[in-house]
Write a protein that holds these residues in place. Structure first.
Motif, PDB file in Angstrom:
ATOM      1  N   GLU A  39       0.820  -1.211   0.000  1.00  0.00           N
ATOM      2  CA  GLU A  39       0.000   0.000   0.000  1.00  0.00           C
ATOM      3  C   GLU A  39       0.857   1.266   0.000  1.00  0.00           C
ATOM      4  OE1 GLU A  39      -4.039   1.250   2.255  1.00  0.00           O
ATOM      5  OE2 GLU A  39      -2.350   0.806   3.581  1.00  0.00           O
ATOM      6  N   THR A  40       1.887   1.294   0.837  1.00  0.00           N
ATOM      7  CA  THR A  40       2.727   2.485   0.970  1.00  0.00           C
ATOM      8  C   THR A  40       3.471   2.808  -0.310  1.00  0.00           C
ATOM      9  OG1 THR A  40       3.010   2.075   3.343  1.00  0.00           O
ATOM     10  CG2 THR A  40       4.616   3.534   2.276  1.00  0.00           C
ATOM     11  N   PHE A  41       4.011   1.788  -0.976  1.00  0.00           N
ATOM     12  CA  PHE A  41       4.832   2.015  -2.164  1.00  0.00           C
ATOM     13  C   PHE A  41       4.112   1.675  -3.466  1.00  0.00           C
ATOM     14  CE2 PHE A  41       7.728   1.360   1.417  1.00  0.00           C
ATOM     15  CZ  PHE A  41       8.409   2.574   1.371  1.00  0.00           C
ATOM     16  N   GLU A  42       2.810   1.462  -3.362  1.00  0.00           N
ATOM     17  CA  GLU A  42       1.957   1.214  -4.526  1.00  0.00           C
ATOM     18  C   GLU A  42       2.512   0.090  -5.400  1.00  0.00           C
ATOM     19  OE1 GLU A  42       1.801   5.172  -6.221  1.00  0.00           O
ATOM     20  OE2 GLU A  42      -0.019   5.625  -5.094  1.00  0.00           O
ATOM     21  N   THR A 139      15.266  -1.808  -4.632  1.00  0.00           N
ATOM     22  CA  THR A 139      14.988  -0.858  -3.558  1.00  0.00           C
ATOM     23  C   THR A 139      14.776  -1.655  -2.277  1.00  0.00           C
ATOM     24  OG1 THR A 139      13.946   0.736  -5.052  1.00  0.00           O
ATOM     25  CG2 THR A 139      13.358   0.873  -2.717  1.00  0.00           C
ATOM     26  N   LEU A 140      15.439  -1.248  -1.216  1.00  0.00           N
ATOM     27  CA  LEU A 140      15.263  -1.913   0.070  1.00  0.00           C
ATOM     28  C   LEU A 140      14.165  -1.199   0.853  1.00  0.00           C
ATOM     29  CD1 LEU A 140      18.964  -2.492   1.211  1.00  0.00           C
ATOM     30  CD2 LEU A 140      17.451  -4.065  -0.008  1.00  0.00           C
ATOM     31  N   VAL A 141      13.155  -1.937   1.249  1.00  0.00           N
ATOM     32  CA  VAL A 141      12.076  -1.411   2.080  1.00  0.00           C
ATOM     33  C   VAL A 141      12.300  -1.952   3.494  1.00  0.00           C
ATOM     34  CG1 VAL A 141       9.600  -1.397   2.500  1.00  0.00           C
ATOM     35  CG2 VAL A 141      10.468  -1.266   0.153  1.00  0.00           C
ATOM     36  N   VAL A 142      12.655  -1.070   4.403  1.00  0.00           N
ATOM     37  CA  VAL A 142      13.035  -1.489   5.753  1.00  0.00           C
ATOM     38  C   VAL A 142      11.933  -1.119   6.740  1.00  0.00           C
ATOM     39  CG1 VAL A 142      14.776  -1.329   7.556  1.00  0.00           C
ATOM     40  CG2 VAL A 142      15.449  -1.134   5.152  1.00  0.00           C
ATOM     41  N   ALA A 143      11.356  -2.142   7.360  1.00  0.00           N
ATOM     42  CA  ALA A 143      10.275  -1.932   8.316  1.00  0.00           C
ATOM     43  C   ALA A 143      10.846  -1.563   9.678  1.00  0.00           C
ATOM     44  CB  ALA A 143       9.424  -3.194   8.426  1.00  0.00           C
ATOM     45  N   ILE A 170      12.376   3.762   4.271  1.00  0.00           N
ATOM     46  CA  ILE A 170      11.946   3.360   5.606  1.00  0.00           C
ATOM     47  C   ILE A 170      10.434   3.215   5.626  1.00  0.00           C
ATOM     48  CG2 ILE A 170      11.912   3.984   8.052  1.00  0.00           C
ATOM     49  CD1 ILE A 170      14.690   3.299   6.992  1.00  0.00           C
ATOM     50  N   LEU A 171       9.967   2.082   6.124  1.00  0.00           N
ATOM     51  CA  LEU A 171       8.537   1.809   6.219  1.00  0.00           C
ATOM     52  C   LEU A 171       8.123   1.773   7.687  1.00  0.00           C
ATOM     53  CD1 LEU A 171       5.802   0.904   4.968  1.00  0.00           C
ATOM     54  CD2 LEU A 171       6.621  -1.456   5.190  1.00  0.00           C
TER      55      LEU A 171
END
Length: 215
Positions: A39-42, A139-143, A170-171
């Motif tokens: 949702e955040t990064f579509e 792309t690294l999505v880091v929670a 950053i997520l």
């Protein structure tokens, strides 16, 4: 096992999330993280990629890949944006993330990949096999889950961006106090795991008597 596969033939040029791990078993925390990233990064799709032979974990404690994959298939079947990939389970030998990414980029060169990980994984990323390839090809999505490590993670991310020209996002994520290891322990101790994972996965574990006899 049902044929839940990537199904990316029509997804050329899309934004694809990658959720890797042992998923031993998959639980609601995994699903919530994947949905938050989508949702955040579509993202157009999120691939769940269960590991094959992990070089970082004791394989004696990891359930057979086909069982783990079937549980993922059951957990994600109601979400049209989620898909299962057998790329690592079908690969012979140790599982390396850079090889998985390399193969995906070769097969789908127009797609943009987003590797979804927890903050703890970012802390150890430079010890992985060919971390520079990973950082320069997705792309690294880091929670980050608001546990007081935000500043440390943001500083590390800035350093990796500078050193490797990495693309790191950053997520902000909810803190979900569920882990696969806790689920396995509770099963062995005959405690309830209801609501920690999807009902379909719970039923599969019970029907196949999984984890209760593992060491």
């Amino acid at each position: 096992m049902q044929a839940y596969v990537m199904g990316m033939e029509e997804n050329m040029g899309k934004k694809i999330g990658i959720m890797g791990g042992t998923f031993n078993p998959i639980h609601n925390g995994h699903l919530m993280l994947a949905e938050a990233a989508r949702e955040t990064f579509e993202l157009d799709q999120v691939l769940f990629i269960p590991s094959g032979i992990s070089y970082m974990k004791n394989v004696a404690d990891i359930l057979d890949g086909r069982h783990r994959a079937e549980m993922i298939a059951l957990a994600i079947k109601e979400n049209p944006y989620f898909a299962l990939s057998m790329i690592e389970i079908d690969r012979e030998g140790p599982t390396y993330t850079f090889e998985t990414l390399q193969e995906l980029k070769k097969d789908y060169p127009k797609d943009q990949f987003y590797f979804i990980m927890g903050a703890d994984s970012l802390l150890t990323l430079e010890t992985w096999k060919k971390p520079e390839f990973i950082m320069q090809n997705c792309t690294l999505v880091v929670a980050v889950r608001g546990t007081g490590t935000e500043e440390k993670i943001e500083k590390l991310a800035a350093n990796l961006i500078y050193e490797y020209q990495a693309d790191i996002k950053i997520l902000p994520a909810r803190f979900i106090d569920i882990s696969s290891s806790e689920i396995r322990t509770r099963i062995k101790e005959k405690q309830s795991i209801r609501y920690m994972l999807p009902e379909s996965v719970l039923s599969y574990i019970e029907e196949n008597k999984l984890y209760s006899i593992m060491s």
